[in-house]
Structure formats: structure tokens, C-alpha cells
Design an enzyme around this catalytic site. Structure first.
Site, PDB file in Angstrom:
ATOM      1  N   VAL A 120      28.385  74.184  53.306  1.00 58.60           N
ATOM      2  CA  VAL A 120      29.296  73.150  53.791  1.00 58.60           C
ATOM      3  C   VAL A 120      29.219  73.137  55.309  1.00 58.60           C
ATOM      4  O   VAL A 120      29.212  74.193  55.953  1.00 58.60           O
ATOM      5  CB  VAL A 120      30.753  73.428  53.363  1.00 58.60           C
ATOM      6  CG1 VAL A 120      31.678  72.326  53.876  1.00 58.60           C
ATOM      7  CG2 VAL A 120      30.864  73.551  51.860  1.00 58.60           C
ATOM      8  N   CYS A 121      29.126  71.950  55.882  1.00 54.05           N
ATOM      9  CA  CYS A 121      29.193  71.781  57.325  1.00 54.05           C
ATOM     10  C   CYS A 121      28.141  72.673  58.016  1.00 54.05           C
ATOM     11  O   CYS A 121      26.958  72.599  57.715  1.00 54.05           O
ATOM     12  CB  CYS A 121      30.610  72.087  57.800  1.00 54.05           C
ATOM     13  SG  CYS A 121      31.057  71.401  59.392  1.00 54.05           S
ATOM     14  N   GLY A 122      28.567  73.546  58.934  1.00 55.00           N
ATOM     15  CA  GLY A 122      27.620  74.374  59.674  1.00 55.00           C
ATOM     16  C   GLY A 122      26.993  75.495  58.880  1.00 55.00           C
ATOM     17  O   GLY A 122      26.158  76.239  59.416  1.00 55.00           O
ATOM     18  N   THR A 140      24.407  68.538  57.612  1.00 57.12           N
ATOM     19  CA  THR A 140      25.449  69.343  58.244  1.00 57.12           C
ATOM     20  C   THR A 140      26.443  68.394  58.884  1.00 57.12           C
ATOM     21  O   THR A 140      26.344  67.176  58.722  1.00 57.12           O
ATOM     22  CB  THR A 140      24.848  70.323  59.275  1.00 57.12           C
ATOM     23  OG1 THR A 140      25.863  71.244  59.703  1.00 57.12           O
ATOM     24  CG2 THR A 140      24.285  69.598  60.484  1.00 57.12           C
TER      25      THR A 140
END
Length: 218
Positions: A120-122, A140
């Protein structure tokens, strides 16, 4: 399906909790067919997030040999634009994971044909900075797309990118969408739909896969 959600110092709480909650609800909806736990590379410990005052407890060590799904969140901190080089900036927090056992464990997970690694995300930047997803499509947070591309991954601007044993989610709230998609893919659409209704959340966007004809420029 057994899932392990990875915690590391500086993690973003929503990145971890949103998919954890979805997968946990999937356990009830699948009559115990899904289990999920919070883990760290070091084993059981209190893990401090990047959000002041928020800690979560890892109850076990990340173990690619006893899991079907490894999920890596991003970090919570200052953006590199606001605080370049700051000890609390997101790139610095993510970079610190490279000094732990986490990259080796994630590499071992990616080498196993029976394990899916999700982010998730970073979280995808953790994999990318460790050199684990060179040439592979991933996404990202929109502020990290240039860095993802610079590390050798194929940055794709999509809510979720499915590359087989690597499934990546974009911004922070995409953790809900990612969790629901993984439930649908690994357990079934009826279970995913039941959890979607429980959470009163409808998934957003098309899941990008390298399938079908290449689109022409629009």
C-alpha cells in the site's frame, strides 16, 4: 489464506490497519478461510508508527514459509518536498527499512511461487529501493511515482496494479480497495462483496494488469 501485515518503525497506520480490517472481516465472511496477523522483521514487539502517539503490536516474525500473503504498508511522515533529507521524511523512513532484515525476508517471499506480496502506498518503494521489483509494473502514492520509476520499477498510474505475485496499491486509502481486491482474487467475489457491504465502501478504479491490447494514445 493466511496474511501477514508487516510493521516497521515509521509505518503509516492507515496503510496497515485498512487492509488488516478488510482481511479480518474476510475471516468471518469466509467461515475462517482467511486469517491475518501483524508481524515485523524482528519478531514480536511494539512498533512505533510515523504518526505521533500511535503504536501497534507485532505478534510474530514475518515468515514467508508460513504465509500466503505478505502486505507491506508505506510510511507516515513529512514529504521530501517539504523536508528534504529530514530524519522524519517519508523517503528516509522507508530507506531505514533497508538496514533491517525486511528486504531479505521480502525477497524470500517473492521467490516463493505460493506467496503473494502486496503493498500500500510507499510499501512498493520499500521493495523498489531494495532492488526487488526491477522492471516490474507497480504503483504507489502519486508523490512517489518519480522515485518508484527511478528505482527501476515500471511506474503505473493506477489505483491497483496486479502483476501476479506482486499486487500494489496507490495512495493511503487504496488499502481498503487493495484488501477487497485480494479477497476477491484469492477467496472469491461473494466474500469480497459481503465485506464491501459491511464496510459501506465501494472500490474505486480499474485494476491494471498487463492483459489485452495495448491502448492507443488518448
Amino acid at each position: 489464506m493466511h496474511a501477514q501485515v508487516v510493521l516497521f518503525d515509521g509505518f503509516d497506520p492507515l496503510d496497515a490497519v485498512a487492509p488488516y480490517e478488510v482481511l479480518y472481516a474476510g475471516r468471518a465472511a469466509s467461515a475462517g478461510g482467511v486469517t491475518v496477523e501483524l508481524v515485523s522483521a524482528e519478531g514480536p514487539r511494539e512498533v512505533t508508527s510515523g504518526t505521533r502517539g500511535v503504536t501497534l503490536t507485532a505478534t510474530a516474525r514475518l515468515d514467508p514459509e508460513r504465509t500466503d500473503l505478505v502486505l507491506v504498508p508505506g510510511a507516515s511522515g513529512k514529504s521530501s518536498d517539504d523536508a528534504p533529507g529530514d530524519d522524519e521524511s517519508i523517503p528516509v523512513l522507508l530507506g531505514r527499512t533497508l538496514e533491517t532484515e525486511l528486504p531479505g525476508l521480502l525477497g524470500a517471499a517473492l521467490e516463493r511461487a505460493d506467496v503473494t506480496v502486496a503493498t500500500v502506498c510507499g510499501g512498493s518503494l520499500v521493495l523498489a529501493m531494495a532492488g526487488l521489483i526491477v522492471g516490474r509494473p507497480a504503483t504507489t502514492h502519486h508523490l512517489g511515482m518519480d522515485l518508484l520509476d527511478a528505482t527501476g520499477a515500471q511506474a503505473v498510474s493506477a489505483r491497483i496494479v496486479d502483476d501476479g505475485d506482486l499486487v500494489t496499491g496507490a495512495g493511503v486509502t487504496s488499502g481498503l480497495d487493495l484488501g477487497l481486491y485480494l479477497l476477491e482474487r484469492e477467496v472469491g467475489p461473494r466474500v469480497a462483496h459481503a465485506v464491501e457491504r459491511l464496510f459501506a465502501h465501494e472500490r474505486r478504479g480499474v485494476v491494471w494488469r498487463a492483459d489485452g491490447p495495448v491502448p492507443t494514445a488518448l
